[in-house]
Design a protein around this motif. Structure first.
Motif, short mmCIF file in Angstrom:
data_model
loop_
_atom_site.label_atom_id
_atom_site.label_comp_id
_atom_site.label_asym_id
_atom_site.label_seq_id
_atom_site.Cartn_x
_atom_site.Cartn_y
_atom_site.Cartn_z
N LYS A 1 0.78 -1.01 -0.02
CA LYS A 1 0.04 0.33 0.12
C LYS A 1 0.90 1.28 -0.02
O LYS A 1 1.95 1.34 0.81
N LEU A 2 0.62 2.12 -0.78
CA LEU A 2 1.06 3.60 -0.88
C LEU A 2 0.48 4.18 0.02
O LEU A 2 -0.59 3.87 0.62
N LEU A 3 0.83 5.55 0.22
CA LEU A 3 -0.19 6.47 0.81
C LEU A 3 -1.32 6.75 0.14
O LEU A 3 -1.17 6.70 -1.24
N GLY A 4 -2.27 7.09 0.81
CA GLY A 4 -3.38 7.55 0.02
C GLY A 4 -4.50 6.22 -0.17
O GLY A 4 -4.43 5.38 0.76
N ALA A 5 -5.30 6.36 -1.03
CA ALA A 5 -6.32 5.17 -1.40
C ALA A 5 -5.60 3.75 -1.40
O ALA A 5 -4.64 3.48 -1.84
N ASP A 6 -6.24 2.81 -0.60
CA ASP A 6 -5.99 1.55 -0.80
C ASP A 6 -6.38 1.11 -2.15
O ASP A 6 -7.23 1.44 -2.54
N PRO A 7 -5.29 0.02 -2.63
CA PRO A 7 -5.75 -0.65 -3.81
C PRO A 7 -6.92 -1.24 -3.91
O PRO A 7 -7.25 -1.93 -2.94
N ALA A 8 -7.88 -1.32 -4.97
CA ALA A 8 -8.92 -1.81 -4.79
C ALA A 8 -9.25 -3.36 -4.89
O ALA A 8 -8.20 -3.68 -5.54
N ASN A 9 -10.08 -3.87 -4.35
CA ASN A 9 -10.23 -5.42 -4.37
C ASN A 9 -10.94 -5.59 -5.70
O ASN A 9 -12.13 -5.25 -5.54
N LEU A 10 -10.19 -6.05 -6.52
CA LEU A 10 -10.69 -6.12 -7.88
C LEU A 10 -11.94 -7.38 -8.26
O LEU A 10 -12.33 -7.47 -9.10
N THR A 11 -11.82 -8.02 -6.84
CA THR A 11 -12.66 -9.20 -7.15
C THR A 11 -14.06 -8.84 -6.38
O THR A 11 -14.92 -9.64 -6.37
N ALA A 12 -14.14 -8.03 -5.65
CA ALA A 12 -15.19 -7.58 -5.12
C ALA A 12 -16.47 -7.04 -5.88
O ALA A 12 -16.44 -6.73 -7.14
N SER A 13 -17.48 -7.26 -5.45
CA SER A 13 -18.84 -7.17 -6.27
C SER A 13 -18.79 -5.67 -6.69
O SER A 13 -19.62 -5.24 -7.62
N SER B 1 -5.06 -2.47 -22.07
CA SER B 1 -6.13 -2.19 -21.23
C SER B 1 -7.23 -3.06 -21.05
O SER B 1 -7.79 -3.57 -20.21
N ARG B 2 -7.87 -3.26 -22.33
CA ARG B 2 -9.09 -4.26 -22.54
C ARG B 2 -8.61 -5.70 -22.33
O ARG B 2 -9.31 -6.30 -21.62
N ASP B 3 -7.27 -5.95 -22.49
CA ASP B 3 -6.71 -7.25 -22.18
C ASP B 3 -6.70 -7.53 -21.00
O ASP B 3 -7.13 -8.48 -20.33
N VAL B 4 -6.19 -6.53 -20.08
CA VAL B 4 -5.93 -6.60 -18.72
C VAL B 4 -7.24 -6.59 -17.88
O VAL B 4 -7.37 -7.32 -17.03
N LEU B 5 -8.26 -5.88 -18.58
CA LEU B 5 -9.68 -5.85 -17.99
C LEU B 5 -10.38 -7.30 -18.20
O LEU B 5 -10.94 -7.64 -17.28
N ALA B 6 -10.00 -7.80 -19.24
CA ALA B 6 -10.50 -9.23 -19.53
C ALA B 6 -10.12 -10.17 -18.47
O ALA B 6 -10.97 -11.10 -18.07
N TYR B 7 -8.76 -10.11 -18.29
CA TYR B 7 -8.35 -10.89 -17.19
C TYR B 7 -8.73 -10.69 -15.97
O TYR B 7 -9.06 -11.47 -15.00
N VAL B 8 -8.87 -9.48 -15.44
CA VAL B 8 -9.31 -8.82 -14.08
C VAL B 8 -10.86 -9.40 -13.84
O VAL B 8 -11.19 -10.04 -13.02
N ARG B 9 -11.69 -9.60 -14.94
CA ARG B 9 -13.05 -9.99 -14.88
C ARG B 9 -13.02 -11.55 -14.60
O ARG B 9 -13.84 -12.02 -14.29
N THR B 10 -11.87 -12.20 -15.09
CA THR B 10 -11.84 -13.66 -14.57
C THR B 10 -11.52 -14.00 -13.12
O THR B 10 -11.99 -14.81 -12.66
N LEU B 11 -10.90 -12.77 -12.39
CA LEU B 11 -10.56 -13.02 -11.19
C LEU B 11 -11.96 -13.01 -10.23
O LEU B 11 -11.57 -13.74 -9.20
N SER B 12 -12.98 -12.48 -10.35
CA SER B 12 -13.88 -12.26 -9.59
C SER B 12 -15.03 -13.41 -9.97
O SER B 12 -16.20 -13.64 -9.33
N LYS B 13 -14.68 -14.43 -10.75
CA LYS B 13 -15.66 -15.39 -11.16
C LYS B 13 -15.30 -16.82 -10.16
O LYS B 13 -14.37 -16.81 -9.52
#
Ligand code: HEC
Length: 118
Positions: free
Chosen positions: A61-73, A106-118
């Motif tokens: 974690k850096l200062l500031g906002a916590d990295p988002a939990n990308l698997t969260a609803s 960006s699209r490819d990485v989002l496609a991957y991120v979407r697989t994380l929450s399944k």
């Protein structure tokens, strides 16, 4: 000599260019496994440090906002357009990268991120 054919050639390229940018990344199109694989590589290299290997927001974690939990609803519910914008442009302490990710990355990485929450 000025040839009108040159202008036809220019018009052709312009039309092709517009056609291409409209065609790529159609919303709703299922990303191919190859694209997801590519997105995974980008994620491991650029994103996992903050978001954690599984995207749960448990990297450093850096200062500031916590990295988002990308698997969260909360993330899952957001549209591709919104998330792509965050990935592409950055947000608060999430960097937009020295060199921004290309639209395709960006699209490819989002496609991957979407697989994380399944
Ligand atoms: C330096 C740490 C850091 C890195 C590296 C990073 N992020 Fe983030 N990310 C964050 C933070 C912090 C937030 C929360 C920003 C906020 O909400 O203000 C965030 C938010 C997001 C969101 C929005 C989630 C939501 O629900 O709105 C997405 C999507 C995202 N990151 C994807 C990525 C991807 C993909 C990468 C790699 C290309 C990446 N992040 C790299 C820190 C990081």
């Amino acid at each position: 000599m000025r040839s009108p054919y040159i202008w036809r050639g220019v018009m052709f390229l312009v039309v092709m260019g517009i056609g291409q940018s409209a065609a790529y990344g159609q919303p709703g199109a299922d990303p191919s496994p190859a694209r997801i694989e590519k997105g995974k590589k980008v994620f491991v290299k650029l994103c996992a440090g903050c978001h954690g290997a599984e995207g749960k927001g448990d990297g450093y974690k850096l200062l500031g906002a916590d990295p988002a939990n990308l698997t969260a609803s909360a993330t899952k519910k957001k549209s591709d357009a919104v998330l792509l914008n965050t990935i592409h442009e950055g947000k608060s302490s999430m960097p937009s990268w020295n060199v921004r990710l290309s639209e395709q990355d960006s699209r490819d990485v989002l496609a991957y991120v979407r697989t994380l929450s399944k």
